[in-house]
Write a protein that holds these residues in place. Structure first.
Motif, PDB file in Angstrom:
ATOM      1  N   ALA A  15     -39.456  51.418  52.182  1.00  0.00           N
ATOM      2  CA  ALA A  15     -38.251  52.034  51.617  1.00  0.00           C
ATOM      3  C   ALA A  15     -37.334  50.969  51.026  1.00  0.00           C
ATOM      4  CB  ALA A  15     -37.515  52.840  52.687  1.00  0.00           C
ATOM      5  N   LEU A  16     -37.143  49.871  51.740  1.00  0.00           N
ATOM      6  CA  LEU A  16     -36.277  48.795  51.242  1.00  0.00           C
ATOM      7  C   LEU A  16     -36.851  48.150  49.984  1.00  0.00           C
ATOM      8  CD1 LEU A  16     -35.229  47.119  54.622  1.00  0.00           C
ATOM      9  CD2 LEU A  16     -33.823  48.574  53.119  1.00  0.00           C
ATOM     10  N   VAL A  17     -38.149  47.909  49.980  1.00  0.00           N
ATOM     11  CA  VAL A  17     -38.810  47.344  48.797  1.00  0.00           C
ATOM     12  C   VAL A  17     -38.667  48.302  47.622  1.00  0.00           C
ATOM     13  CG1 VAL A  17     -41.086  46.782  47.828  1.00  0.00           C
ATOM     14  CG2 VAL A  17     -40.400  45.837  50.035  1.00  0.00           C
ATOM     15  N   GLY A  18     -38.901  49.589  47.878  1.00  0.00           N
ATOM     16  CA  GLY A  18     -38.774  50.584  46.813  1.00  0.00           C
ATOM     17  C   GLY A  18     -37.371  50.624  46.229  1.00  0.00           C
ATOM     18  N   ILE A  19     -36.371  50.602  47.079  1.00  0.00           N
ATOM     19  CA  ILE A  19     -34.980  50.637  46.611  1.00  0.00           C
ATOM     20  C   ILE A  19     -34.662  49.367  45.817  1.00  0.00           C
ATOM     21  CG2 ILE A  19     -32.578  50.547  47.386  1.00  0.00           C
ATOM     22  CD1 ILE A  19     -33.516  52.454  49.715  1.00  0.00           C
ATOM     23  N   GLY A  20     -35.132  48.221  46.300  1.00  0.00           N
ATOM     24  CA  GLY A  20     -34.896  46.967  45.582  1.00  0.00           C
ATOM     25  C   GLY A  20     -35.537  46.959  44.212  1.00  0.00           C
ATOM     26  N   ILE A  21     -36.780  47.406  44.125  1.00  0.00           N
ATOM     27  CA  ILE A  21     -37.474  47.457  42.837  1.00  0.00           C
ATOM     28  C   ILE A  21     -36.802  48.469  41.916  1.00  0.00           C
ATOM     29  CG2 ILE A  21     -39.648  48.075  41.705  1.00  0.00           C
ATOM     30  CD1 ILE A  21     -41.114  46.870  44.112  1.00  0.00           C
ATOM     31  N   MET A  22     -36.376  49.590  42.461  1.00  0.00           N
ATOM     32  CA  MET A  22     -35.673  50.591  41.644  1.00  0.00           C
ATOM     33  C   MET A  22     -34.373  50.019  41.088  1.00  0.00           C
ATOM     34  SD  MET A  22     -36.411  53.976  43.952  1.00  0.00           S
ATOM     35  CE  MET A  22     -35.186  54.956  43.120  1.00  0.00           C
ATOM     36  N   PHE A  23     -33.641  49.266  41.879  1.00  0.00           N
ATOM     37  CA  PHE A  23     -32.415  48.612  41.431  1.00  0.00           C
ATOM     38  C   PHE A  23     -32.707  47.735  40.212  1.00  0.00           C
ATOM     39  CE2 PHE A  23     -29.811  44.757  41.535  1.00  0.00           C
ATOM     40  CZ  PHE A  23     -28.524  45.267  41.545  1.00  0.00           C
ATOM     41  N   LEU A  24     -33.754  46.902  40.323  1.00  0.00           N
ATOM     42  CA  LEU A  24     -34.125  46.018  39.219  1.00  0.00           C
ATOM     43  C   LEU A  24     -34.595  46.819  38.003  1.00  0.00           C
ATOM     44  CD1 LEU A  24     -36.071  43.378  41.326  1.00  0.00           C
ATOM     45  CD2 LEU A  24     -33.756  43.159  40.400  1.00  0.00           C
ATOM     46  N   GLY A  25     -35.340  47.882  38.254  1.00  0.00           N
ATOM     47  CA  GLY A  25     -35.825  48.723  37.161  1.00  0.00           C
ATOM     48  C   GLY A  25     -34.700  49.414  36.420  1.00  0.00           C
ATOM     49  N   PHE A  26     -33.729  49.946  37.144  1.00  0.00           N
ATOM     50  CA  PHE A  26     -32.559  50.555  36.499  1.00  0.00           C
ATOM     51  C   PHE A  26     -31.814  49.522  35.659  1.00  0.00           C
ATOM     52  CE2 PHE A  26     -32.395  54.294  39.431  1.00  0.00           C
ATOM     53  CZ  PHE A  26     -32.140  55.271  38.472  1.00  0.00           C
ATOM     54  N   ASN A  27     -31.637  48.329  36.209  1.00  0.00           N
ATOM     55  CA  ASN A  27     -30.874  47.282  35.537  1.00  0.00           C
ATOM     56  C   ASN A  27     -31.461  46.955  34.167  1.00  0.00           C
ATOM     57  OD1 ASN A  27     -28.770  45.318  35.431  1.00  0.00           O
ATOM     58  ND2 ASN A  27     -30.215  43.746  36.058  1.00  0.00           N
ATOM     59  N   VAL A  28     -32.777  46.843  34.087  1.00  0.00           N
ATOM     60  CA  VAL A  28     -33.432  46.501  32.823  1.00  0.00           C
ATOM     61  C   VAL A  28     -33.757  47.760  32.021  1.00  0.00           C
ATOM     62  CG1 VAL A  28     -35.466  45.412  31.786  1.00  0.00           C
ATOM     63  CG2 VAL A  28     -34.353  44.356  33.752  1.00  0.00           C
ATOM     64  N   GLY A  29     -34.205  48.810  32.693  1.00  0.00           N
ATOM     65  CA  GLY A  29     -34.596  50.028  31.989  1.00  0.00           C
ATOM     66  C   GLY A  29     -33.447  50.662  31.223  1.00  0.00           C
ATOM     67  N   PHE A  30     -32.268  50.614  31.771  1.00  0.00           N
ATOM     68  CA  PHE A  30     -31.120  51.239  31.114  1.00  0.00           C
ATOM     69  C   PHE A  30     -30.171  50.221  30.498  1.00  0.00           C
ATOM     70  CE2 PHE A  30     -32.850  54.376  33.951  1.00  0.00           C
ATOM     71  CZ  PHE A  30     -32.916  55.486  33.118  1.00  0.00           C
ATOM     72  N   GLY A  31     -30.486  48.925  30.653  1.00  0.00           N
ATOM     73  CA  GLY A  31     -29.657  47.889  30.055  1.00  0.00           C
ATOM     74  C   GLY A  31     -30.380  47.057  29.006  1.00  0.00           C
ATOM     75  N   GLY A  32     -31.714  47.185  28.966  1.00  0.00           N
ATOM     76  CA  GLY A  32     -32.487  46.436  27.987  1.00  0.00           C
ATOM     77  C   GLY A  32     -32.494  44.943  28.278  1.00  0.00           C
TER      78      GLY A  32
END
Length: 142
Positions: A15-32
């Motif tokens: 769960a912690l790994v998933g949340i961490g990866i999602m954080f990074l994915g949101f940062n780049v996915g929606f910020g380019g």
């Protein structure tokens, strides 16, 4: 950590790994390329070719979205571990391959910097160990 449920620590880690990866994915996915700024300054790039930048920015957003999706699978694996065990093991291998690709740049000053080294250690050592733990946590779902 309950002795009644020896898989609980693994589920919490997933769960912690998933949340961490999602954080990074949101940062780049929606910020380019510039990101949303969740990991530091966003003024590190100068655009000299607007069309080329927009194309590469689109590719970065796609890769960020893929990373976000991978994080969602890890988070789901915390709940449905038996069902997703094989997928999670494969994803830990994919992340290892990403670490190898990172090394292929041969920019050791950057690779050994505090900004990159923790990620590199996770990709080349911790994710393979996590994959091993996941694989040994039980038999795959049928």
């Amino acid at each position: 950590m309950s002795l009644k449920n020896p898989i609980l620590p693994l589920r919490i880690l997933l769960a912690l790994v998933g949340i961490g990866i999602m954080f990074l994915g949101f940062n780049v996915g929606f910020g380019g390329i510039r990101t949303l700024g969740w990991q530091g300054p966003t003024d590190f790039v100068e655009i000299v070719d607007s069309a080329a930048f927009r194309t590469q920015d689109s590719h970065f957003r796609f890769l960020g979205g893929v990373w976000l999706g991978i994080g969602m699978v890890f988070l789901a694996g915390a709940v449905w571990l038996a069902r997703l065990r094989t997928v999670l093991v494969i994803l830990t291998g994919v992340i290892f391959i990403g670490g190898i690709a990172r090394v292929s740049g041969l920019d050791f000053r950057t690779l050994l910097s505090f900004s990159v080294l923790p990620s590199l250690i996770a990709e080349l050592a911790l994710f393979p160990l996590l994959g091993y733990w996941i694989a040994k946590s039980g038999s795959p779902a049928k």
